[in-house]
Design an enzyme around this catalytic site. Structure first.
Site, PDB file in Angstrom:
ATOM      1  N   TYR A   1      39.349  30.738  35.450  1.00  0.00           N
ATOM      2  CA  TYR A   1      38.509  31.161  34.333  1.00  0.00           C
ATOM      3  C   TYR A   1      39.380  30.970  33.104  1.00  0.00           C
ATOM      4  O   TYR A   1      40.540  31.394  33.079  1.00  0.00           O
ATOM      5  CB  TYR A   1      38.112  32.634  34.420  1.00  0.00           C
ATOM      6  CG  TYR A   1      37.413  33.067  35.692  1.00  0.00           C
ATOM      7  CD1 TYR A   1      36.489  32.228  36.333  1.00  0.00           C
ATOM      8  CD2 TYR A   1      37.657  34.323  36.236  1.00  0.00           C
ATOM      9  CE1 TYR A   1      35.842  32.651  37.485  1.00  0.00           C
ATOM     10  CE2 TYR A   1      37.015  34.745  37.388  1.00  0.00           C
ATOM     11  CZ  TYR A   1      36.106  33.907  38.015  1.00  0.00           C
ATOM     12  OH  TYR A   1      35.468  34.314  39.156  1.00  0.00           O
TER      13      TYR A   1
ATOM     14  N   CYS B   1      41.099  34.139  31.808  1.00  0.00           N
ATOM     15  CA  CYS B   1      41.802  34.979  32.786  1.00  0.00           C
ATOM     16  C   CYS B   1      43.297  35.023  32.498  1.00  0.00           C
ATOM     17  O   CYS B   1      43.943  33.974  32.425  1.00  0.00           O
ATOM     18  CB  CYS B   1      41.552  34.423  34.183  1.00  0.00           C
ATOM     19  SG  CYS B   1      42.660  35.042  35.455  1.00  0.00           S
TER      20      CYS B   1
ATOM     21  N   PHE C   1      45.804  35.920  34.401  1.00  0.00           N
ATOM     22  CA  PHE C   1      46.592  35.414  35.521  1.00  0.00           C
ATOM     23  C   PHE C   1      46.533  33.884  35.573  1.00  0.00           C
ATOM     24  O   PHE C   1      47.522  33.227  35.894  1.00  0.00           O
ATOM     25  CB  PHE C   1      46.091  36.019  36.835  1.00  0.00           C
ATOM     26  CG  PHE C   1      46.280  37.508  36.902  1.00  0.00           C
ATOM     27  CD1 PHE C   1      47.548  38.068  37.056  1.00  0.00           C
ATOM     28  CD2 PHE C   1      45.195  38.364  36.799  1.00  0.00           C
ATOM     29  CE1 PHE C   1      47.731  39.437  37.116  1.00  0.00           C
ATOM     30  CE2 PHE C   1      45.371  39.743  36.861  1.00  0.00           C
ATOM     31  CZ  PHE C   1      46.641  40.279  37.017  1.00  0.00           C
ATOM     32  N   CYS C   2      45.374  33.322  35.251  1.00  0.00           N
ATOM     33  CA  CYS C   2      45.252  31.857  35.194  1.00  0.00           C
ATOM     34  C   CYS C   2      46.118  31.308  34.058  1.00  0.00           C
ATOM     35  O   CYS C   2      46.768  30.265  34.207  1.00  0.00           O
ATOM     36  CB  CYS C   2      43.794  31.457  34.976  1.00  0.00           C
ATOM     37  SG  CYS C   2      42.673  32.001  36.300  1.00  0.00           S
TER      38      CYS C   2
END
Length: 316
Positions: free
Chosen positions: A91, A94, A96-97
């Site tokens: 995403y 996001c 974490f991404c």
């Protein structure tokens, strides 16, 4: 927004001699300052001296910019160690991404992006793992942002360097701090009130994988839902004032640097990349602007933008 080397050199002038851990840096800044002051026509006795002053400015500025670039030059892995095919399922907003993308960008690893629809998740139906990020490296599926970075790091860096990085207690401590503390402060801040929730979902829907009808629904229904969810998150993580918590986290990180350009010293380490990655989606939202305005994290963030550089994402 990326800044050119010359713009960064100009920005460095405002900090001249304040954090010059190297005498050479100090001399470059002094020369640039001296050249700048000598370009005032009121201080020149003739057109020739004015022209000379401008030439001096150009030479000094070029030298300072060159040194700035060299000081923060990246060290990409050997070409034979770079994976041939890397695909990130993500995403866009996001944290974490974005942590994984900061690692890929810093090490100049080309990667393709598949934007996952968070409603249907049809793009990752092939995987038993139903969260993002998922990174597929030469056919191998890697999951969980920190594990992805560790495993990919083992592939692209020499063993002795990787071992030293993994065994660095300070780096490990702050990487854990990002996952266990910093990321949990973000949602209460970006959904702090209705206007900020709408701002956040405007960014999410503009950059996410949504149909036209989904964009409208997700923006307004999602913003309203996350506004109330953020209140629950505040209670869950014992946050009384979300902005104060964000500022405190930023100052905690700056204190951890202890005067260094990066936690890794003269080069970013994995903790630097993790903090930078999770903050990148909010940097130009209201919460991120407030954070930079009210804390000391701005200079470190600018250095990270410079050294991470342009995205190594392969455009479709």
């Amino acid at each position: 927004m990326r800044r050119t080397a010359s713009a960064l050199a100009s920005s460095a002038l405002s900090r001249a001699l304040l954090r010059s851990h190297d005498g050479v840096v100090a001399r470059h800044r002094f020369l640039l300052l001296a050249a700048t002051s000598s370009t005032d026509p009121r201080r020149s006795s003739s057109g020739g001296s004015t022209k000379a002053a401008f030439v001096g400015l150009a030479v000094s500025a070029a030298g300072a910019a060159s040194f700035f670039q060299e000081a923060y030059a990246k060290e990409p892995p050997s070409p034979e160690l770079v994976p041939k095919d890397v695909v990130l399922y993500q995403y866009e907003a996001c944290p974490f991404c974005n942590k994984v993308k900061a690692f890929l960008d810093y090490y100049d690893i080309p990667y393709k992006v598949v934007e996952v629809n968070p409603l249907s998740k049809k793009e990752i139906k092939w995987s038993d793992y139903k969260k993002v990020p998922i990174l597929v490296v030469d056919g191998e599926q890697l999951v969980d942002s920190s594990a992805i970075i560790d495993k990919l790091g083992e592939k692209i860096t020499p063993k002795k360097v990787t071992s030293a990085v993994i065994e660095n207690d300070e780096e490990k401590k702050w990487r854990q701090w990002v996952d266990s503390h910093l990321v949990h402060i973000l949602s209460p801040n970006i959904y702090r009130n209705t206007s900020e929730a709408l701002e956040s979902f405007d960014y999410i829907t503009s950059n996410g994988n949504f149909s036209y009808s989904e964009k409208f629904t997700v923006k307004y229904v999602g913003a309203a839902a996350m506004y109330f969810v953020s209140k629950k998150l505040k209670k869950k993580y014992n946050i009384s004032d979300e902005r104060a918590a964000l500022y405190e986290a930023a100052e905690t990180w700056v204190n951890a640097l202890d005067g260094r350009d990066f936690l890794g010293g003269t080069k970013p380490n994995l903790a630097d990349l993790a903090v930078f990655g999770v903050l990148r989606p909010i940097r130009y939202l209201r919460s991120g602007k407030d954070m930079v305005e009210h804390t000391r994290i701005g200079e470190w963030y600018e250095r990270m933008e410079t050294v991470v550089g342009e995205s190594s994402r392969i455009k479709a």
